[in-house]
Design an enzyme around this catalytic site. Structure first.
Site, PDB file in Angstrom:
ATOM      1  N   LYS A 128      60.882  24.759  95.798  1.00  0.00           N
ATOM      2  CA  LYS A 128      62.157  25.462  95.942  1.00  0.00           C
ATOM      3  C   LYS A 128      62.977  25.571  94.661  1.00  0.00           C
ATOM      4  CE  LYS A 128      61.894  26.973  99.161  1.00  0.00           C
ATOM      5  NZ  LYS A 128      60.792  27.974  99.357  1.00  0.00           N
TER       6      LYS A 128
ATOM      7  N   HIS B 246      52.772  22.215  92.757  1.00  0.00           N
ATOM      8  CA  HIS B 246      53.979  21.387  92.906  1.00  0.00           C
ATOM      9  C   HIS B 246      53.616  19.912  92.731  1.00  0.00           C
ATOM     10  CE1 HIS B 246      56.309  24.720  94.380  1.00  0.00           C
ATOM     11  NE2 HIS B 246      55.733  24.796  95.562  1.00  0.00           N
TER      12      HIS B 246
ATOM     13  N   SER C 249      67.800  24.427  99.982  1.00  0.00           N
ATOM     14  CA  SER C 249      66.721  25.406 100.089  1.00  0.00           C
ATOM     15  C   SER C 249      65.511  24.780 100.802  1.00  0.00           C
ATOM     16  CB  SER C 249      66.333  25.881  98.677  1.00  0.00           C
ATOM     17  OG  SER C 249      65.296  26.820  98.729  1.00  0.00           O
TER      18      SER C 249
HETATM   19  P1  A3P Z   1      67.071  29.738  98.171  1.00  0.00           P
HETATM   20  O1  A3P Z   1      66.430  29.123  99.376  1.00  0.00           O
HETATM   21  O2  A3P Z   1      68.190  28.893  97.624  1.00  0.00           O
HETATM   22  O3  A3P Z   1      67.487  31.147  98.372  1.00  0.00           O
HETATM   23  P2  A3P Z   1      60.189  28.604  95.274  1.00  0.00           P
HETATM   24  O4  A3P Z   1      59.650  29.929  94.878  1.00  0.00           O
HETATM   25  O5  A3P Z   1      60.006  27.541  94.222  1.00  0.00           O
HETATM   26  O6  A3P Z   1      59.741  28.186  96.636  1.00  0.00           O
HETATM   27  O7  A3P Z   1      61.783  28.739  95.332  1.00  0.00           O
HETATM   28  C1  A3P Z   1      62.389  29.487  96.348  1.00  0.00           C
HETATM   29  C2  A3P Z   1      63.848  29.632  96.006  1.00  0.00           C
HETATM   30  O8  A3P Z   1      63.981  30.530  94.882  1.00  0.00           O
HETATM   31  C3  A3P Z   1      64.650  30.244  97.143  1.00  0.00           C
HETATM   32  O9  A3P Z   1      65.974  29.742  97.003  1.00  0.00           O
HETATM   33  C4  A3P Z   1      64.541  31.722  96.786  1.00  0.00           C
HETATM   34  O10 A3P Z   1      65.501  32.548  97.399  1.00  0.00           O
HETATM   35  C5  A3P Z   1      64.762  31.652  95.282  1.00  0.00           C
HETATM   36  N1  A3P Z   1      64.290  32.857  94.579  1.00  0.00           N
HETATM   37  C6  A3P Z   1      63.123  33.497  94.731  1.00  0.00           C
HETATM   38  N2  A3P Z   1      63.079  34.590  93.958  1.00  0.00           N
HETATM   39  C7  A3P Z   1      64.260  34.629  93.292  1.00  0.00           C
HETATM   40  C8  A3P Z   1      64.821  35.541  92.349  1.00  0.00           C
HETATM   41  N3  A3P Z   1      64.175  36.616  91.938  1.00  0.00           N
HETATM   42  N4  A3P Z   1      66.072  35.266  91.883  1.00  0.00           N
HETATM   43  C9  A3P Z   1      66.738  34.177  92.294  1.00  0.00           C
HETATM   44  N5  A3P Z   1      66.258  33.287  93.185  1.00  0.00           N
HETATM   45  C10 A3P Z   1      65.034  33.514  93.681  1.00  0.00           C
END
Ligand code: A3P
Length: 295
Positions: free
Chosen positions: A48, A108, A138
């Site tokens: 996340k 991860h 998140s």
């Molecule tokens: P939130 O749940 O706070 O919205 P991962 O890819 O490591 O699983 O992380 C997911 C998190 O990154 C989520 O956070 C997601 O919305 C956010 N995320 C994914 N793409 C993004 C982007 N282009 N810009 C900003 N945040 C992004």
């Protein structure tokens, strides 16, 4: 396609002291003979923290800015998730079979579980860290929607587990610090979600330099435009809507949920925040880098 038959929401299992999603523990065991290639590039994060975002940016860079090519497959096929297995979705190993060099890889895993070959081959790593409070919120929402996780319980109990390091992949505090320390002996570009949010051009330039590539200014601008939260949320090749609903239920919470910094303020109570800050100060004492939980 490997199918791992089981009911949803299996309990976490212990691997060398790290609590792991049952399926991903199986995937990690399958990685024992994984052979890294010297021109691999590994995207490493605690869950996340912006993995998908940086993976999309890197795939565009590797495709020389050709956005059409980045629509060729979902992100988990373009950037194989090494330890991933889950019923009904191609495993990381399967995705790897279809990936030609130079490969982009995602993990991860904490260092204790990382395949040794990645270290031996001095594979370049881009690590993305995000402030703990936004990660916790998140992660809680992700636990609710992705049924490979156990039931998260209440937000309050999940937060306690996050602080104790008994959530999937273990302690955030240890993860962000051990990968930071790895920089001393290994090629690691350590980035922060908040910096990418604040100034994507500056951070993309750092990435380009690290991977030894250059792109015209207008291509960099188009990468920024294509990888805004709004664009990625509606892109089926980036937003995980291509996985079966048994695995991720976007009606519970979208994978592309909010994409902001400071959203934790909508979830933490004042008491939780005070307790978290005191615990954080203790766990991060001696850490010589700083996280921003607002920008
Ligand atoms: P939130 O749940 O706070 O919205 P991962 O890819 O490591 O699983 O992380 C997911 C998190 O990154 C989520 O956070 C997601 O919305 C956010 N995320 C994914 N793409 C993004 C982007 N282009 N810009 C900003 N945040 C992004």
């Amino acid at each position: 396609m490997e199918l791992v038959q089981d009911t949803t929401r299996p309990s976490l299992v212990d691997m060398k002291g790290i609590p792991m999603i049952k399926y991903f523990a199986e995937g990690t065991r399958l990685l024992q003979d994984f052979q890294a290639w010297p021109d691999d590039l590994l995207v490493s994060t605690y869950p996340k923290s912006g993995t998908t975002w940086v993976s999309e940016i890197l795939d565009i860079i590797y495709q020389d800015g050709d956005l059409q090519k980045c629509r060729r497959a979902p992100i988990y096929m373009r950037v194989p998730f090494l330890e991933f297995t889950s019923p009904g979705v191609p495993s990381g190993r399967e995705a790897l079979e279809n990936t030609a060099a130079p490969r982009l890889l995602k993990t991860h895993l904490p260092l204790a579980l990382l395949p040794q070959s990645l270290l031996d081959q001095k594979v370049k790593v881009i690590y993305i860290a995000r402030n703990a409070k936004d990660v916790a919120v998140s992660y809680y929402n992700f636990y609710l929607m992705a049924k490979v996780h156990p039931d998260p319980g209440t937000w309050d109990s999940f937060l306690e587990n996050f602080m104790k390091g008994t959530v999937s992949y273990g302690s955030w505090y240890q993860h962000v610090q051990e990968w930071w320390e790895l920089r001393r002996t290994h090629p690691v570009l350590y980035l922060f979600y908040e910096d990418l949010k604040e100034n994507p051009k500056r951070e993309i330039r750092k990435i380009l330099e690290f991977v030894g590539r250059s792109l015209p200014e207008k291509t960099i601008d188009s990468i920024i435009q294509h990888t805004t939260f709004k664009e990625m949320k509606k892109n089926p090749m980036a937003n995980y809507t291509t996985v079966p609903p048994d695995f991720m239920d976007h009606n519970v919470s979208a994978f592309m949920r909010k994409g902001t910094t400071g959203d934790w303020k909508n979830t933490f109570t004042v008491a939780q925040n005070e307790r978290f800050d005191a615990h954080y100060a203790d766990k991060m004492a001696g850490c010589n880098f700083i996280f921003r939980s607002e920008i």
